[in-house]
Scaffold this active site. Structure first.
Site, short mmCIF file in Angstrom:
data_model
loop_
_atom_site.label_atom_id
_atom_site.label_comp_id
_atom_site.label_asym_id
_atom_site.label_seq_id
_atom_site.Cartn_x
_atom_site.Cartn_y
_atom_site.Cartn_z
N GLU A 1 -17.94 57.60 5.99
CA GLU A 1 -17.86 58.49 7.15
C GLU A 1 -17.58 59.92 6.71
O GLU A 1 -16.86 60.13 5.73
CB GLU A 1 -16.78 58.00 8.11
CG GLU A 1 -17.09 56.65 8.77
CD GLU A 1 -16.07 56.24 9.81
OE1 GLU A 1 -15.11 57.01 10.06
OE2 GLU A 1 -16.21 55.16 10.39
N HIS B 1 -17.06 56.82 15.56
CA HIS B 1 -15.62 56.55 15.42
C HIS B 1 -14.86 57.06 16.65
O HIS B 1 -13.95 57.89 16.56
CB HIS B 1 -15.06 57.18 14.15
CG HIS B 1 -13.87 56.45 13.62
ND1 HIS B 1 -13.66 56.23 12.27
CD2 HIS B 1 -12.81 55.86 14.24
CE1 HIS B 1 -12.53 55.56 12.09
NE2 HIS B 1 -12.01 55.32 13.28
#
Length: 531
Positions: free
Chosen positions: A263, A281
């Site tokens: 990420e 997220h």
């Protein structure tokens, strides 16, 4: 002087106000965390650092944070904090695991609905002016079997919501007891059974060595055909390449992912596959959750800096404000006992054994043990504290064991510390009197009653006449004033010890003079951090 806290990421004004209302000097610089060089220059001025995910508390930042005592993360994930470096530096790392539990659980449920009914794809199609009603045939959740991997705080909420949707729930969690599972209304199973029978699988575990790739290629192959997988926990729990292949083959009917192995996720094997719902997220991304975690971290950090209370620490036993009040003298005692054995031990330590008796055995033993180890390790590093000490002990291969027992003697409770080296064992015991003052009550198996002072002298000798006179005369001749004096012996004319509590550090000439009398087999100056 008031503690000083830096907030280097965006936190709510209410969180900032909490620090101010508690009497803490706070600097709110919400963009500073993005500039690591600027942060490096100022971090040494602060006792506390409050962050979200933008600030990276690296080993370099921590090394420069000479006054830092606590890092508070508003949220669950602490991947942006070098916890090992923080622990070695004696800095507590806190997070806020409960502030976004409901939000994250709700997101998992929403993702399950979305993948069951193909809502994102249907929405995109309809926005494009198409009317593909027959294309987006979904499945009901009612009556389906949900497999929950990890039935802790968030997973437990998901279980509750799923039961409300009339789903059958299977839970895989090594820490879930049968009685707890029954109360939750779920069936506790092993992972193999969950994989074989679940129509939907949702993950709610942290990323650890044990959980990494828990849904591996092998485990995905064991799943029921047509399963749908939801991951709103942590990236790296699922083999994304293997899952993509299973989606393409039709073995897995759909997936909904909020987290990814890398990420920010700008590319993933799961992207652009049919019936795969992805979000960036967003598990904790609600206004309520963001406010909750901000307020929670401000309260936790304030409590620690002002009262010593520890909540939701990842590298330190939790100690409530009430425990801190009651345990304060006992934590001080544990430190003194450790400090005594540390100062008396010159060989490498192999093991530390701690006995908790009576009243002491009912307290927070993790905190007491950490304080004991810190006292012992201070000889190695004077800056050692309850956070860094267990790390140092582990690095040195020292085995630490604890034992509890019911009240067994004159005192309501006591702590006994035994240090084991390759040559000998050395033990000391102490208690806390009703006046709240720690006392030594036994050294080397010899009973004593010794007040603990900042400067002390420990001696061993044969129990013969003239010892008291020699100690008093020698100290007097060298200008040392004795505040308190304790003697103890095993038996008449056997081994004896003395502890002198003196007003100032004992000069080397006084120690040499004691040895020169020929009456003492050991003379050792000691220092203690007395509050």
């Amino acid at each position: 002087m008031a503690p000083k806290v830096l907030i280097s990421d965006k936190l709510s004004d209410a969180a900032v106000q909490i620090f101010k209302d508690r009497g803490i000097d706070v600097d709110f610089k919400p963009d500073l965390g993005k500039d690591k060089d600027a942060l490096l220059k100022v971090i040494g001025d602060y006792d506390g650092l409050a962050i979200r995910s933008a600030t990276k508390a690296t080993a370099k930042i921590i090394e420069a944070a000479k006054n830092l005592k606590v890092i508070g993360r508003a949220g669950i994930g602490t991947d942006n904090i070098d916890k090992e470096a923080a622990s070695k530096a004696g800095i507590i790392v806190m997070n806020t695991p409960f502030g976004n539990m409901i939000t994250t659980a709700e997101h998992a449920i929403a993702m399950m609905f979305a993948v069951a009914r193909q809502i994102p794809e249907a929405s995109t199609s309809t926005h494009a002016g198409k009317w593909e009603k027959s294309k987006f045939m979904g499945v009901e959740l009612t009556g389906k079997t949900l497999g929950v991997i990890g039935a802790g705080n968030i997973g437990g909420i998901v279980c509750d919501r799923a039961r409300g949707l009339k789903m059958k729930v299977l839970a895989y969690d090594p820490f879930l007891g049968e009685e707890k599972a029954e109360k939750m209304g779920v069936k506790k199973v092993d992972l193999a059974e969950l994989l074989a029978h679940a129509d939907f699988i949702t993950l709610h575990v942290p990323f650890t060595d044990q959980t990494a790739n828990i849904l591996s290629r092998e485990n995905i192959a064991k799943m029921k055909k047509g399963v749908r997988i939801i991951n709103c926990a942590r990236g790296g729990l699922v083999d994304e390449e293997a899952l993509a292949e299973a989606l393409k083959s039709g073995h897995v009917a759909g997936a909904a992912f909020d987290v990814f192995a890398v990420e920010p996720a700008t590319d993933s094997p799961l992207f652009n596959l049919p019936n795969v719902v992805v979000t960036p997220h967003l598990g904790a991304a609600t206004t309520e959750a963001q406010e909750n975690v901000a307020l929670q971290v401000a309260e936790q950090m304030s409590d620690y800096l002002l009262t010593g209370a520890v909540s939701n620490a990842l590298n330190m036993p939790s100690v409530t404000a009430e425990e801190a009040k009651v345990m304060g003298p006992w934590i001080e005692l544990a430190g003194h006992l450790g400090n005594f054995t540390g100062q008396m031990t010159d060989e490498p330590i192999k093991a530390i054994n701690i006995l908790y008796d009576g009243e002491a055995s009912s307290m927070n033993l993790e905190a007491l043990t950490a304080a004991t180890i810190a006292g012992i390790m201070k000889k190695v590093n004077p800056d050692t504290n309850m956070v860094s000490a267990p790390v140092i002990a582990k690095e040195r291969g020292i085995q630490v064991s604890t034992t509890k027992q019911d009240q067994s003697g004159t005192f309501d409770g006591y702590i006994k510390v035994t240090v084991v080296t390759g040559k000998r064992e050395r033990s000391v015991a102490g208690t806390v009197f009703s006046d709240g003052k720690p006392r030594f009550i036994q050294i080397k198996g010899i009973n004593i009653d010794a007040e603990i002072g900042e400067h002390m002298v420990y001696t061993t000798n044969e129990d013969v006449p003239g010892i008291i006179g020699a100690l008093g005369q020698t100290m007097g001749d060298n200008g040392v004033n004795i505040a308190n004096f304790t003697l103890g012996r095993k038996e008449a004319k056997g081994e004896a010890i003395a502890l002198l509590y003196v007003d100032e550090p004992v000069p080397a000439k006084a120690l040499d003079a004691l040895i020169a009398t020929g009456k003492f087999t050991q003379v050792k100056p000691l220092t203690f951090d007395v509050r």
